[in-house]
Design a protein around this motif. Structure first.
Motif, PDB file in Angstrom:
ATOM      1  N   GLU A   1      15.211  21.021  32.372  1.00 22.71           N
ATOM      2  CA  GLU A   1      13.775  20.853  32.544  1.00 22.71           C
ATOM      3  C   GLU A   1      13.067  22.021  33.213  1.00 22.71           C
ATOM      4  O   GLU A   1      11.853  22.148  33.071  1.00 22.71           O
ATOM      5  CB  GLU A   1      13.492  19.580  33.348  1.00 22.71           C
ATOM      6  N   THR A   2      13.793  22.851  33.968  1.00 22.58           N
ATOM      7  CA  THR A   2      13.098  23.852  34.774  1.00 22.58           C
ATOM      8  C   THR A   2      13.641  25.271  34.663  1.00 22.58           C
ATOM      9  O   THR A   2      12.994  26.197  35.141  1.00 22.58           O
ATOM     10  CB  THR A   2      13.113  23.452  36.261  1.00 22.58           C
ATOM     11  N   TYR A   3      14.788  25.466  34.089  1.00 22.79           N
ATOM     12  CA  TYR A   3      15.369  26.801  33.976  1.00 22.79           C
ATOM     13  C   TYR A   3      15.678  27.119  32.524  1.00 22.79           C
ATOM     14  O   TYR A   3      16.051  26.233  31.759  1.00 22.79           O
ATOM     15  CB  TYR A   3      16.639  26.940  34.822  1.00 22.79           C
TER      16      TYR A   3
ATOM     17  N   ASN B   1       9.324  35.550  35.729  1.00 23.35           N
ATOM     18  CA  ASN B   1       9.223  35.865  34.306  1.00 23.35           C
ATOM     19  C   ASN B   1       9.096  34.653  33.395  1.00 23.35           C
ATOM     20  O   ASN B   1       8.599  34.783  32.282  1.00 23.35           O
ATOM     21  CB  ASN B   1      10.455  36.669  33.874  1.00 23.35           C
ATOM     22  N   ALA B   2       9.580  33.503  33.826  1.00 24.91           N
ATOM     23  CA  ALA B   2       9.619  32.354  32.916  1.00 24.91           C
ATOM     24  C   ALA B   2       9.604  31.052  33.710  1.00 24.91           C
ATOM     25  O   ALA B   2      10.627  30.413  33.906  1.00 24.91           O
ATOM     26  CB  ALA B   2      10.860  32.425  32.031  1.00 24.91           C
ATOM     27  N   VAL B   3       8.420  30.649  34.168  1.00 22.93           N
ATOM     28  CA  VAL B   3       8.282  29.395  34.902  1.00 22.93           C
ATOM     29  C   VAL B   3       7.837  28.323  33.906  1.00 22.93           C
ATOM     30  O   VAL B   3       6.759  28.431  33.317  1.00 22.93           O
ATOM     31  CB  VAL B   3       7.249  29.515  36.044  1.00 22.93           C
ATOM     32  N   VAL B   4       8.654  27.321  33.716  1.00 21.49           N
ATOM     33  CA  VAL B   4       8.310  26.237  32.796  1.00 21.49           C
ATOM     34  C   VAL B   4       7.007  25.599  33.276  1.00 21.49           C
ATOM     35  O   VAL B   4       6.904  25.177  34.435  1.00 21.49           O
ATOM     36  CB  VAL B   4       9.450  25.205  32.711  1.00 21.49           C
ATOM     37  N   GLU B   5       6.008  25.546  32.406  1.00 17.86           N
ATOM     38  CA  GLU B   5       4.678  25.123  32.845  1.00 17.86           C
ATOM     39  C   GLU B   5       4.627  23.695  33.374  1.00 17.86           C
ATOM     40  O   GLU B   5       3.736  23.363  34.158  1.00 17.86           O
ATOM     41  CB  GLU B   5       3.635  25.342  31.752  1.00 17.86           C
ATOM     42  N   THR B   6       5.579  22.850  33.023  1.00 17.19           N
ATOM     43  CA  THR B   6       5.604  21.476  33.535  1.00 17.19           C
ATOM     44  C   THR B   6       6.412  21.356  34.835  1.00 17.19           C
ATOM     45  O   THR B   6       6.503  20.271  35.404  1.00 17.19           O
ATOM     46  CB  THR B   6       6.222  20.532  32.485  1.00 17.19           C
ATOM     47  N   ASN B   7       6.963  22.458  35.321  1.00 13.56           N
ATOM     48  CA  ASN B   7       7.752  22.451  36.549  1.00 13.56           C
ATOM     49  C   ASN B   7       6.839  22.121  37.733  1.00 13.56           C
ATOM     50  O   ASN B   7       5.840  22.814  37.956  1.00 13.56           O
ATOM     51  CB  ASN B   7       8.409  23.827  36.738  1.00 13.56           C
TER      52      ASN B   7
ATOM     53  N   HIS C   1       5.234  30.226  31.929  1.00 10.83           N
ATOM     54  CA  HIS C   1       4.293  31.067  32.667  1.00 10.83           C
ATOM     55  C   HIS C   1       4.969  32.343  33.154  1.00 10.83           C
ATOM     56  O   HIS C   1       6.137  32.318  33.570  1.00 10.83           O
ATOM     57  CB  HIS C   1       3.764  30.349  33.919  1.00 10.83           C
ATOM     58  N   ILE C   2       4.213  33.404  33.182  1.00 15.27           N
ATOM     59  CA  ILE C   2       4.566  34.616  33.906  1.00 15.27           C
ATOM     60  C   ILE C   2       3.661  34.606  35.132  1.00 15.27           C
ATOM     61  O   ILE C   2       2.423  34.581  34.993  1.00 15.27           O
ATOM     62  CB  ILE C   2       4.340  35.873  33.039  1.00 15.27           C
ATOM     63  N   MET C   3       4.283  34.565  36.315  1.00 16.00           N
ATOM     64  CA  MET C   3       3.509  34.425  37.558  1.00 16.00           C
ATOM     65  C   MET C   3       3.715  35.662  38.432  1.00 16.00           C
ATOM     66  O   MET C   3       4.794  36.255  38.434  1.00 16.00           O
ATOM     67  CB  MET C   3       3.919  33.147  38.281  1.00 16.00           C
ATOM     68  N   TYR C   4       2.675  35.977  39.222  1.00 15.51           N
ATOM     69  CA  TYR C   4       2.675  37.219  39.994  1.00 15.51           C
ATOM     70  C   TYR C   4       2.008  36.991  41.349  1.00 15.51           C
ATOM     71  O   TYR C   4       1.050  36.216  41.470  1.00 15.51           O
ATOM     72  CB  TYR C   4       1.885  38.283  39.217  1.00 15.51           C
ATOM     73  N   ARG C   5       2.523  37.737  42.333  1.00 18.25           N
ATOM     74  CA  ARG C   5       1.887  37.769  43.646  1.00 18.25           C
ATOM     75  C   ARG C   5       2.142  39.125  44.287  1.00 18.25           C
ATOM     76  O   ARG C   5       3.275  39.593  44.336  1.00 18.25           O
ATOM     77  CB  ARG C   5       2.444  36.683  44.547  1.00 18.25           C
TER      78      ARG C   5
END
Length: 160
Positions: free
Chosen positions: A26-28, A116-122, A154-158
């Motif tokens: 579900e998440t990876y 690089n790859a966050v499952v959007e439903t996580n 999602h590709i997420m950044y901070r």
């Protein structure tokens, strides 16, 4: 809760929840059938620095790693992964690990962190946005979720 750098003897305590989480699919994006040997390489191979969260009674409740996302001229961008034992969710373990790893990334000279790859439903997406990450983009229908069907990554950044 104590967060410390992992030692080799921690892997047998990480593996059961690592396997449980990845096998759920579900998440990876790792293969749910990943063997223990392959999982250990994925989670602990250098240059990764691995951390664990441990309760006062010695129970390991979560783990994370920090690593460069890129090399060469882009080596100042970090990447990380986090897992909280499903039996210990909702107790702030994920947030504590995230705050620790973000501080470690800054201390190690990284300028930013990217996922690089966050499952959007996580459910962790809420945590990442609360900690200042933004979604740079979403690869649509990239992940076959066992309950939700095809969902985006999602590709997420901070900046650090």
């Amino acid at each position: 809760m104590q967060i410390r750098e992992a030692v080799a003897a921690d892997w047998p305590r990480i593996w059961p929840f690592w396997h449980r989480i990845v096998a759920a699919g579900e998440t990876y994006t790792w293969d749910p059938g990943t063997t223990e040997e392959a999982a250990r390489r994925l989670w602990t191979a250098p240059p990764r620095r691995v951390y664990v969260a441990e309760d006062a009674d010695g129970t390991l409740t979560g783990s994370a790693y920090l690593t460069p996302n890129y090399g060469g001229p882009a080596e100042g961008i970090a990447n990380a992964a986090f897992m909280v034992d499903p039996d210990h969710t909702g107790r702030g373990v994920g947030r504590a690990l995230a705050e620790h790893v973000l501080a470690e990334a800054r201390a190690q000279g990284f300028r930013a962190m990217v996922f690089n790859a966050v499952v959007e439903t996580n459910p962790a997406v809420r945590l990442w946005t609360a900690l200042g990450f933004t979604v740079l983009g979403t690869v649509p229908d990239a992940f076959e979720h066992p309950r939700h069907g095809r969902v985006g990554l999602h590709i997420m950044y901070r900046a650090l």
